[in-house]
Design an enzyme around this catalytic site. Structure first.
Site, PDB file in Angstrom:
ATOM      1  N   GLU A  35       0.827  -1.205   0.000  1.00 13.52           N
ATOM      2  CA  GLU A  35       0.000   0.000   0.000  1.00 13.52           C
ATOM      3  C   GLU A  35       0.866   1.262   0.000  1.00 13.52           C
ATOM      4  OE1 GLU A  35      -3.010   0.197  -0.677  1.00 13.52           O
ATOM      5  OE2 GLU A  35      -3.746  -1.825  -0.365  1.00 13.52           O
ATOM      6  N   TYR A 118      -6.976   5.826   4.057  1.00 11.09           N
ATOM      7  CA  TYR A 118      -7.090   4.754   3.065  1.00 11.09           C
ATOM      8  C   TYR A 118      -6.205   3.567   3.429  1.00 11.09           C
ATOM      9  CZ  TYR A 118      -6.081   1.831  -0.851  1.00 11.09           C
ATOM     10  OH  TYR A 118      -5.884   0.707  -1.607  1.00 11.09           O
ATOM     11  N   ASP A 136     -10.364   4.159  -2.954  1.00 11.74           N
ATOM     12  CA  ASP A 136      -9.235   4.799  -3.644  1.00 11.74           C
ATOM     13  C   ASP A 136      -9.782   5.549  -4.858  1.00 11.74           C
ATOM     14  OD1 ASP A 136      -9.787   2.864  -5.568  1.00 11.74           O
ATOM     15  OD2 ASP A 136      -7.705   2.156  -5.709  1.00 11.74           O
ATOM     16  N   CYS A 190     -13.620   0.464 -15.775  1.00 12.35           N
ATOM     17  CA  CYS A 190     -14.220   1.800 -15.637  1.00 12.35           C
ATOM     18  C   CYS A 190     -13.107   2.844 -15.504  1.00 12.35           C
ATOM     19  CB  CYS A 190     -15.142   1.817 -14.422  1.00 12.35           C
ATOM     20  SG  CYS A 190     -16.199   3.275 -14.312  1.00 12.35           S
ATOM     21  N   CYS A 197     -17.463   0.171 -21.161  1.00 15.32           N
ATOM     22  CA  CYS A 197     -18.805  -0.074 -20.617  1.00 15.32           C
ATOM     23  C   CYS A 197     -19.413  -1.366 -21.157  1.00 15.32           C
ATOM     24  CB  CYS A 197     -19.719   1.105 -20.935  1.00 15.32           C
ATOM     25  SG  CYS A 197     -19.165   2.675 -20.214  1.00 15.32           S
ATOM     26  N   CYS A 200     -18.658  -4.115 -18.682  1.00 13.83           N
ATOM     27  CA  CYS A 200     -18.801  -3.775 -17.265  1.00 13.83           C
ATOM     28  C   CYS A 200     -19.953  -4.558 -16.636  1.00 13.83           C
ATOM     29  CB  CYS A 200     -19.047  -2.277 -17.099  1.00 13.83           C
ATOM     30  SG  CYS A 200     -19.268  -1.783 -15.370  1.00 13.83           S
ATOM     31  N   CYS A 206     -25.955   1.418 -14.245  1.00 15.87           N
ATOM     32  CA  CYS A 206     -25.063   2.580 -14.166  1.00 15.87           C
ATOM     33  C   CYS A 206     -25.812   3.840 -14.585  1.00 15.87           C
ATOM     34  CB  CYS A 206     -23.843   2.369 -15.060  1.00 15.87           C
ATOM     35  SG  CYS A 206     -22.730   3.797 -15.118  1.00 15.87           S
TER      36      CYS A 206
END
Length: 288
Positions: A35, A118, A136, A190, A197, A200, A206
């Site tokens: 991270e 985070y 994030d 995305c 799309c 997705c 959406c």
């Protein structure tokens, strides 16, 4: 709100990339290091550095016993080298406060050097399986489009955590997968510029796609150009110190051909102020 968790989980199980920190048994220390490294750095650049780092320092106690200069050298060209110093200091704190074990509690994680909201939540969720919303940049973009009908997210805010919390299932293990799936979807499908799309798993629910994918503007702060920047000058100075046999160079020999001498000197001063370099007797060196 439509159910987003179920299609995210199904999609993730079939499409998630095989990344080291997602493998069983990777451990909380490995997740924490990953991270730190992944902040503003692409995955493909992080993986070899992460593997080398964990071979050299497989536990927080191992890193806590190392000199800060060793951490800066090992960080190499990952960028934002203060993260290396922060990680070394966090390792000392983990050794001294938590018996060498990365803490599980979010507040305890937040008390460590260099760890923000985070990262603390990511370690608690992805290393320990606890239930928290983790958000994030990629997650924020997915939520902005699917639930908000916007082409790009607004500036980060506490509302992002609330929006992610709203789609998490109660089960801890499934909630962890949904957190990871939203990030993965934003990173691979995305995306900011060319969203796919057509593949997705959330396309049928959406709001942005249903509205015809309108351009609703981008309020995010733009990152400053790297070429010719102070960041580039700082990187050049640090590379000189890392590459020197003794990791110390006479000040007069620190990138003497840099096109802007004032910028180079400013970079040296800022590195000293950040604890990434030390100057004495006309010599600049990595921190001891």
């Amino acid at each position: 709100m439509p159910d987003l968790a179920a299609p995210l989980v199904d999609w993730y199980r079939a499409n998630a990339r095989d990344l080291p920190w997602r493998r069983p048994g990777f451990g909380a220390w490995g997740v924490l290091v990953s991270e730190f490294m992944l902040q503003q750095t692409p995955v493909n650049r992080v993986i070899p550095h992460l593997e080398a780092w964990l071979v050299r320092w497989p536990t927080p106690t191992d890193l806590a016993g190392a000199a800060p200069a060793d951490a800066v050298r090992q960080w190499a060209n990952l960028g934002y080298p203060r993260r290396a110093l922060w990680l070394q200091r966090a390792a000392v704190e983990i050794r001294d406060r938590h018996d060498g074990i990365v803490p599980r509690d979010v507040d305890a994680l937040l008390a460590l050097t260099g760890i923000g909201d985070y990262t603390a939540r990511a370690v608690a969720v992805f290393a320990y399986g606890d239930r928290h919303p983790v958000v994030d940049t990629n997650t924020r973009r997915v939520l902005a489009r699917v639930t908000g009908g916007r082409s790009q997210p607004g500036p980060p805010s506490r509302r992002d955590l609330d929006a992610m919390e709203a789609i998490l299932p109660d089960d801890r293990g499934t909630a962890a997968i949904v957190n990871a799936a939203a990030m993965e979807l934003g990173a691979t499908v995305c995306t900011a510029r060319i969203p796919r799309c057509e593949v997705c798993p959330l396309s049928d629910r959406c709001a942005w796609l249903a509205a015809g994918r309108p351009d609703t503007g981008d309020e995010r702060r733009k990152q400053a150009r790297y070429e010719g920047s102070d960041r580039q000058a700082r990187g050049a100075v640090l590379k000189t110190l890392r590459d020197a046999a003794t990791h110390a160079v006479p000040l007069a020999d620190v990138v003497p051909d840099w096109p802007d001498a004032l910028q180079r000197d400013r970079a040296i001063d800022s590195l000293i102020a950040d604890g990434l370099a030390e100057a004495a007797d006309g010599t600049l060196r990595l921190p001891r």
